[in-house]
Design an enzyme around this catalytic site. Sequence first.
Site, PDB file in Angstrom:
ATOM      1  N   LEU A  13      -3.609  -4.778   2.970  1.00  0.00           N
ATOM      2  CA  LEU A  13      -3.248  -4.082   1.746  1.00  0.00           C
ATOM      3  C   LEU A  13      -1.732  -3.876   1.698  1.00  0.00           C
ATOM      4  O   LEU A  13      -1.156  -3.205   2.557  1.00  0.00           O
ATOM      5  CB  LEU A  13      -3.989  -2.746   1.656  1.00  0.00           C
TER       6      LEU A  13
ATOM      7  N   ARG B 214       8.721   6.911  -1.837  1.00  0.00           N
ATOM      8  CA  ARG B 214       9.506   7.753  -0.923  1.00  0.00           C
ATOM      9  C   ARG B 214      10.558   6.967  -0.154  1.00  0.00           C
ATOM     10  O   ARG B 214      11.439   7.561   0.473  1.00  0.00           O
ATOM     11  CB  ARG B 214       8.573   8.470   0.061  1.00  0.00           C
TER      12      ARG B 214
END
Length: 458
Positions: A7, A14
Amino acid sequence: MFLSIILAAGEGTRMKSKLPKVMHSICGKPLLSHVINVSKASGIDKNIVVVGHGGNIVREKIKENVQFVEQPVGEGVPYGTGFAVMQAKDYIEDNSCVVILYGDTPLITSDTLTKLIEFHKKGDYEGTVLSADFNDPAGYGRIIRDNAGNVTAIVEHKDASDEEKGIKEINSGIYCFNGKSLKLALENLDNNNAQNEYYITDAIKILNELGFTIGGYKIRDNEEIAGINSRIQLAEAEKIMRKRINNKHMINGITIINPDNTYIDSEVAIERDTIIYPGAIIEGNTRIGEDCIIGHNSRIVNCKIGDRVDIQMSTIIESKIDDDSHIGPYAYIRPNSEIGKNVKIGDFVEVKNSKVDDNSKASHLSYIGDAYVGKGVNIGCGTVFVNYDGKNKHKTIVQDNAFIGCNVNLIAPVEVEEGAYVAAGSTITDKVPKKSLSIARARQVNKGDWVEKKGLIK
């Protein structure tokens, strides 16, 4: 068949970056490349990478042989780990063993993945969770086991009871599934939750409800499952990976004076009895031979270094240095340069796109660009190979055993033939014949009493 679904669709807000999170690098490779290589090293046949935000960048930069699939992005897309895995469902075969990994978890090792798969197969589980014990498990999903040790549920921290919050074993997010069971679980996933997302965690609950047995393989080194979500965590992962790399080299017979201050990329190969001093940076696909000395603050990028080479405080990029040569201090070897055996390239000498053959020397303060320098040649201090006419680069050839005096300009294209000498201070524009002396400078003129006449006496 062994299959991984990696994935890599997260945006990584961030990180505060234009790059997709998985494209940030540690030890010379993107985070995603580390995960792909570990997956392959563990014996997984096919690797599916699910991309989303910045998918074009990921496809362009990742050189490993993988199959990319696209996860939809934008308003109204449900998202979640389960949704990401769904994008790869067409590649899941009933008889396959599927490992689910994350492109931002680069510290996982092939040894752990191999043991996870072995545990899964040996236990005849339909699914296996990779878990770990944390002294402070706050924020992590807790692993719930039955009396036989099988995993019955994964409870998220926010949903856990006080008793469940006391459990130290947490979910890493890495799984191993039988293909048929994973497809069945994906068909039954729903997004009836506050985030309106599909979670692969729910696959464990679904398979349990269908009567399947789920295993839990616990790792010992919690560092392996650390995800990267910020620049601070990126630096922490770099430190861990660098320690692993340096330890590997020291185990293999390399002396690293100060491992905490030595930076070696993951693809670098070094032969035994080489010594590396503090501050050295060795990058890319570099190969270093035996008995070398890599002095402090040297930088070597994508180079092939022979045996017994001594490099002191110098930069060498995309070049080759042969056996017994001495480089530096403060030399700069630029791309496409080839330094022969027993060559001296001394302090503040720059070499670019050139070959300097065996037993030659340029001891200090010279520039050698677009040139062939033969065997046994002396390049005097301050020599400049003048290779650029403002439009094109031209080549200089200095044949074997020639001698170039100090402060010489060789105006390319030009050739100094074998055994010829060029007098100090000369500017050479024409061929220097074999074994001749070339002097190309104005005759010295002394003007008596000139200083006094000019009133310059102090």
